[in-house]
Design an enzyme around this catalytic site. Sequence first.
Site, short mmCIF file in Angstrom:
data_model
loop_
_atom_site.label_atom_id
_atom_site.label_comp_id
_atom_site.label_asym_id
_atom_site.label_seq_id
_atom_site.Cartn_x
_atom_site.Cartn_y
_atom_site.Cartn_z
CE LYS A 1 3.99 -9.25 6.59
NZ LYS A 1 4.12 -8.25 7.49
CG HIS B 1 -0.03 -14.67 12.28
ND1 HIS B 1 -0.75 -13.76 11.89
CD2 HIS B 1 1.20 -14.29 12.18
CE1 HIS B 1 -0.22 -12.76 11.39
NE2 HIS B 1 1.27 -13.02 11.99
N1 LIG Z 1 -3.40 1.29 9.13
C1 LIG Z 1 -3.29 0.35 8.10
N2 LIG Z 1 -4.17 0.51 7.36
C2 LIG Z 1 -4.10 -0.05 6.12
N3 LIG Z 1 -3.08 -0.88 5.83
C3 LIG Z 1 -2.03 -1.33 6.84
C4 LIG Z 1 -2.02 -0.41 8.13
N4 LIG Z 1 -1.21 -1.11 8.38
C5 LIG Z 1 -0.53 -1.64 8.10
N5 LIG Z 1 -1.20 -1.98 6.83
C6 LIG Z 1 -1.00 -2.93 5.77
O1 LIG Z 1 -1.17 -4.24 5.93
C7 LIG Z 1 0.16 -5.06 5.41
C8 LIG Z 1 0.67 -5.58 6.60
O2 LIG Z 1 0.00 -6.69 7.05
P1 LIG Z 1 -0.06 -7.25 8.57
O3 LIG Z 1 0.09 -5.81 9.45
O4 LIG Z 1 -1.03 -8.32 8.59
O5 LIG Z 1 1.37 -7.62 8.76
S1 LIG Z 1 1.82 -8.67 9.88
O6 LIG Z 1 1.23 -10.29 9.62
O7 LIG Z 1 1.45 -8.39 11.38
O8 LIG Z 1 3.54 -8.86 9.89
C9 LIG Z 1 0.92 -4.14 4.66
O9 LIG Z 1 0.24 -4.14 3.46
P2 LIG Z 1 0.84 -3.85 2.17
O10 LIG Z 1 1.17 -2.35 1.97
O11 LIG Z 1 0.14 -4.30 0.80
O12 LIG Z 1 2.30 -4.45 2.13
C10 LIG Z 1 0.81 -2.66 5.50
O13 LIG Z 1 0.84 -1.46 4.71
#
Ligand SMILES: Nc1ncnc2c1ncn2[C@@H]1O[C@H](COP(=O)(O)OS(=O)(=O)O)[C@@H](OP(=O)(O)O)[C@H]1O
Length: 327
Positions: free
Chosen positions: A75, A139
């Site tokens: 996340k 991770h």
């Molecule tokens: N392109 C892009 N740009 C900015 N932010 C993004 C993007 N893609 C995914 N997200 C946000 O990243 C959060 C998910 O984290 P991860 O991608 O690390 O999740 S995971 O570990 O792969 O399950 C989750 O954050 P939150 O919105 O705060 O829940 C996603 O919305």
Amino acid sequence: MNQSELLRNFGDDEDIRPEVKSLISSLPSYTDVEGKKLCNYQGCWYYYKNLQAVLDYQKNFKPLDTDIIVTSYPKSGTTWLKALTVALLQRSEDGLQNHPLTSDSPHGLVPFLEMKLYLKSSTPDLTNLSSSPRLFSTHMPLHTLREPLKDSPCKIVYVCRNVKDVIVSLWHFRSRIENKEAERSKLESIVESFCKGVNNYGPFWDNVLSYWKGSLEDPDHVLFMRYEDLKEEPYDQVIRLAEFLGCPFTQEEIHSGSVEKILDLCSLDNLRNLDINKSGIAWNKLHHSIFFRKGEVDDWKNHLTTEMADKIDMIIHEKFQGSGLRI
Ligand SMILES: Nc1ncnc2c1ncn2[C@@H]1O[C@H](COP(=O)(O)OS(=O)(=O)O)[C@@H](OP(=O)(O)O)[C@H]1O
């Protein structure tokens, strides 16, 4: 842990092999609020099946010099960093037209080692991966990841995020998986498990610090990025990432807007609205859409109490003290 406890543990982990069960029985263990069992291996907490996959990865993975591994605490921006990495490496072939990101999700293009490849098989076939160079993700903390890498010059990119936003993101993610409203009680138990450091891939601070220290010791092979920096100065950060990956932008590309095109392609809104991410199903049967939510910095302010935030800040401050890491 006694035998009957062990057996109960493996109720939904039937395919854990005897030697792994035996190892687990010698490791510290913990049951989380959902009743799932975790155990601690090399300082990190794992669900049993993930641990088996980690062990298989450590035993069987043969690195290639050109491998790239995208890493994070869950996340923290994994999906975004995967998309940016793919977009950077695949930009020269036929521009962004028919880009792989339009036909597969970032998680399909950059598979998790322990949550996908080695979860399915102790010796997965890595010859038919869609990317070249090979792209993987994980991770696991750096010391665990590095065991089979030995002196490999492969590149490791880590993305870190404010722990309070990580917690809120995880809370929403879990609620969406269960198809439920995000309940306060769930948030409280996630905060508690983070503060204790006993949660999947935790403690958070050890995961972050392993890569932070690794990036200081070996900057040519470990790059430490921050979600907040990517949000604040995406242009500079993508240039930094491209340089680290050995595919810097040419002046011509800079002038033709190549950086901006990559940022647009990988923006939350663009990715979220691609058909593959709107309707596709990931390897773990989750909808791709679940990986895209708000993508904002400081969303925690809308959800955590002052008391929760202060407690988390105090712990993180103490754990990161002296490391030089600002977060
Ligand atoms: N392109 C892009 N740009 C900015 N932010 C993004 C993007 N893609 C995914 N997200 C946000 O990243 C959060 C998910 O984290 P991860 O991608 O690390 O999740 S995971 O570990 O792969 O399950 C989750 O954050 P939150 O919105 O705060 O829940 C996603 O919305």
